[in-house]
Motif scaffolding. Sequence first.
Motif, PDB file in Angstrom:
ATOM      1  N   HIS A   9       0.858  -1.187   0.000  1.00  0.00           N
ATOM      2  CA  HIS A   9       0.000   0.000   0.000  1.00  0.00           C
ATOM      3  C   HIS A   9       0.898   1.243   0.000  1.00  0.00           C
ATOM      4  O   HIS A   9       1.766   1.386   0.876  1.00  0.00           O
ATOM      5  CB  HIS A   9      -0.907   0.016   1.230  1.00  0.00           C
ATOM      6  CG  HIS A   9      -2.016  -0.983   1.148  1.00  0.00           C
ATOM      7  ND1 HIS A   9      -3.207  -0.720   0.498  1.00  0.00           N
ATOM      8  CD2 HIS A   9      -2.110  -2.255   1.618  1.00  0.00           C
ATOM      9  CE1 HIS A   9      -3.994  -1.783   0.588  1.00  0.00           C
ATOM     10  NE2 HIS A   9      -3.345  -2.729   1.258  1.00  0.00           N
ATOM     11  N   HIS A  91      -0.932  -1.195  -4.394  1.00  0.00           N
ATOM     12  CA  HIS A  91      -2.217  -0.504  -4.216  1.00  0.00           C
ATOM     13  C   HIS A  91      -1.907   0.926  -3.782  1.00  0.00           C
ATOM     14  O   HIS A  91      -1.440   1.152  -2.667  1.00  0.00           O
ATOM     15  CB  HIS A  91      -3.023  -1.252  -3.153  1.00  0.00           C
ATOM     16  CG  HIS A  91      -4.442  -0.800  -3.028  1.00  0.00           C
ATOM     17  ND1 HIS A  91      -5.435  -1.619  -2.532  1.00  0.00           N
ATOM     18  CD2 HIS A  91      -5.060   0.380  -3.304  1.00  0.00           C
ATOM     19  CE1 HIS A  91      -6.589  -0.965  -2.517  1.00  0.00           C
ATOM     20  NE2 HIS A  91      -6.371   0.256  -2.972  1.00  0.00           N
ATOM     21  N   HIS A  93      -2.591   4.917  -2.920  1.00  0.00           N
ATOM     22  CA  HIS A  93      -3.584   5.835  -2.341  1.00  0.00           C
ATOM     23  C   HIS A  93      -3.079   7.279  -2.420  1.00  0.00           C
ATOM     24  O   HIS A  93      -3.348   8.075  -1.519  1.00  0.00           O
ATOM     25  CB  HIS A  93      -3.838   5.462  -0.879  1.00  0.00           C
ATOM     26  CG  HIS A  93      -4.227   4.029  -0.677  1.00  0.00           C
ATOM     27  ND1 HIS A  93      -5.538   3.597  -0.675  1.00  0.00           N
ATOM     28  CD2 HIS A  93      -3.471   2.913  -0.468  1.00  0.00           C
ATOM     29  CE1 HIS A  93      -5.570   2.285  -0.464  1.00  0.00           C
ATOM     30  NE2 HIS A  93      -4.324   1.851  -0.337  1.00  0.00           N
ATOM     31  N   ILE A 114      -3.026  -0.961  -8.642  1.00  0.00           N
ATOM     32  CA  ILE A 114      -4.346  -0.424  -8.289  1.00  0.00           C
ATOM     33  C   ILE A 114      -4.200   1.047  -7.923  1.00  0.00           C
ATOM     34  O   ILE A 114      -3.317   1.416  -7.141  1.00  0.00           O
ATOM     35  CB  ILE A 114      -4.943  -1.155  -7.080  1.00  0.00           C
ATOM     36  CG1 ILE A 114      -5.069  -2.664  -7.350  1.00  0.00           C
ATOM     37  CG2 ILE A 114      -6.302  -0.568  -6.682  1.00  0.00           C
ATOM     38  CD1 ILE A 114      -5.348  -3.490  -6.099  1.00  0.00           C
ATOM     39  N   HIS A 116      -6.511   4.163  -6.180  1.00  0.00           N
ATOM     40  CA  HIS A 116      -7.691   4.239  -5.315  1.00  0.00           C
ATOM     41  C   HIS A 116      -8.048   5.699  -5.056  1.00  0.00           C
ATOM     42  O   HIS A 116      -7.233   6.459  -4.544  1.00  0.00           O
ATOM     43  CB  HIS A 116      -7.378   3.533  -3.987  1.00  0.00           C
ATOM     44  CG  HIS A 116      -8.584   3.121  -3.220  1.00  0.00           C
ATOM     45  ND1 HIS A 116      -8.636   1.959  -2.485  1.00  0.00           N
ATOM     46  CD2 HIS A 116      -9.801   3.709  -3.054  1.00  0.00           C
ATOM     47  CE1 HIS A 116      -9.825   1.845  -1.897  1.00  0.00           C
ATOM     48  NE2 HIS A 116     -10.545   2.914  -2.226  1.00  0.00           N
ATOM     49  N   SER A 117      -9.270   6.080  -5.412  1.00  0.00           N
ATOM     50  CA  SER A 117      -9.749   7.447  -5.181  1.00  0.00           C
ATOM     51  C   SER A 117     -10.571   7.491  -3.900  1.00  0.00           C
ATOM     52  O   SER A 117     -11.527   6.726  -3.739  1.00  0.00           O
ATOM     53  CB  SER A 117     -10.600   7.928  -6.356  1.00  0.00           C
ATOM     54  OG  SER A 117     -11.121   9.220  -6.094  1.00  0.00           O
ATOM     55  N   HIS A 118     -10.208   8.415  -3.006  1.00  0.00           N
ATOM     56  CA  HIS A 118     -10.883   8.523  -1.713  1.00  0.00           C
ATOM     57  C   HIS A 118     -11.680   9.815  -1.563  1.00  0.00           C
ATOM     58  O   HIS A 118     -12.246  10.057  -0.510  1.00  0.00           O
ATOM     59  CB  HIS A 118      -9.853   8.436  -0.580  1.00  0.00           C
ATOM     60  CG  HIS A 118      -9.158   7.112  -0.501  1.00  0.00           C
ATOM     61  ND1 HIS A 118      -9.685   6.027   0.164  1.00  0.00           N
ATOM     62  CD2 HIS A 118      -7.980   6.695  -1.024  1.00  0.00           C
ATOM     63  CE1 HIS A 118      -8.857   4.991   0.063  1.00  0.00           C
ATOM     64  NE2 HIS A 118      -7.811   5.372  -0.656  1.00  0.00           N
ATOM     65  N   PHE A 146     -10.106   1.681  -8.080  1.00  0.00           N
ATOM     66  CA  PHE A 146     -11.019   1.571  -6.942  1.00  0.00           C
ATOM     67  C   PHE A 146     -11.426   2.982  -6.509  1.00  0.00           C
ATOM     68  O   PHE A 146     -10.651   3.934  -6.626  1.00  0.00           O
ATOM     69  CB  PHE A 146     -10.360   0.877  -5.741  1.00  0.00           C
ATOM     70  CG  PHE A 146     -10.093  -0.591  -5.911  1.00  0.00           C
ATOM     71  CD1 PHE A 146     -10.540  -1.289  -7.024  1.00  0.00           C
ATOM     72  CD2 PHE A 146      -9.399  -1.292  -4.939  1.00  0.00           C
ATOM     73  CE1 PHE A 146     -10.298  -2.641  -7.174  1.00  0.00           C
ATOM     74  CE2 PHE A 146      -9.143  -2.643  -5.072  1.00  0.00           C
ATOM     75  CZ  PHE A 146      -9.592  -3.332  -6.190  1.00  0.00           C
ATOM     76  N   ALA A 147     -12.634   3.098  -5.954  1.00  0.00           N
ATOM     77  CA  ALA A 147     -13.095   4.384  -5.421  1.00  0.00           C
ATOM     78  C   ALA A 147     -14.046   4.132  -4.259  1.00  0.00           C
ATOM     79  O   ALA A 147     -14.689   3.080  -4.188  1.00  0.00           O
ATOM     80  CB  ALA A 147     -13.796   5.206  -6.501  1.00  0.00           C
ATOM     81  N   CYS A 148     -14.149   5.116  -3.354  1.00  0.00           N
ATOM     82  CA  CYS A 148     -15.051   4.984  -2.210  1.00  0.00           C
ATOM     83  C   CYS A 148     -16.492   5.284  -2.600  1.00  0.00           C
ATOM     84  O   CYS A 148     -17.413   5.012  -1.834  1.00  0.00           O
ATOM     85  CB  CYS A 148     -14.600   5.897  -1.070  1.00  0.00           C
ATOM     86  SG  CYS A 148     -14.647   7.653  -1.484  1.00  0.00           S
TER      87      CYS A 148
END
Length: 270
Positions: A9, A91, A93, A114, A116-118, A146-148
């Motif tokens: 991560h 992954h 962030h 990956i 990842h949108s937060h 990926f997104a929240c």
Amino acid sequence: MGEPIRVLHVVTYMGRGGLETMIMNYYRHIDRSKVQFDFLTHRDEKWDYDDEIESLGGRIYHLPRLNPFSPKYLKSLDDFFRDHKEYDIVHCHQDCLSGIVLKYAKKNGVPFTIAHSHSSNQNKNFKYLIKLVAKRNITKYADYLFACGKEAGRWMFNTDDFTILNNAIDTESYIYNEEKSLNMRKKLGIENKFVVGHVGRFRKEKNHSFIIDIFKKVSEIKKDALLMLVGDGELLEEMKNKVSSLGLDDKVMFLGSRSDVSDLMQAMDV
């Protein structure tokens, strides 16, 4: 049984922020004999979750602050992935700058990446302009997005082709318990108050200024009202000053970064 798959991560640091807590919620509950998390951070300091990560078998690595214009940073990123071939999955962030990290991961042979949108709410400043340009490269180097939520994914990826990964929590620890509620209220000295609570980092997108404005109106209607603000961040002092300017010092509690959020919520009415 063979060695677990190690997922790296990539984060800024592992303090008690939203995305960091989300990762830890998953980390505590996965089968770590099969999947293990490691962390590549961009700060040298020790943070809230570091000890727990290491106790769960995770490794923590440190790079300089992420600067897409720094040859030194880009070399350190390249060197890291060249020296760490154990990762099948990276992954990331790092918001709109994720493409920069994943470019070097791909360059050095990482099979699966990956992004990842937060968040979908961004401060519109010079950094915002850099992000608008940088985010165009994410889909070049990310195998999975990926997104929240829908808005967060659409904003960062400019597509609907992403997976929504909900910010799961252990719900049992948040079930209302009258005894816990009474004990926490007594501990905080707020037994007879109408408690409005908020948990979140003091950043623009959390909109504490609006929360305080609303609470000002609430306090005029309910004289026993009290506002409990849990969290830390760059706007903390500004919000403390706003509370003072509105004459609410005796009605607002700033509790800082806490590890007992579920217990604090037991003491809240709203």
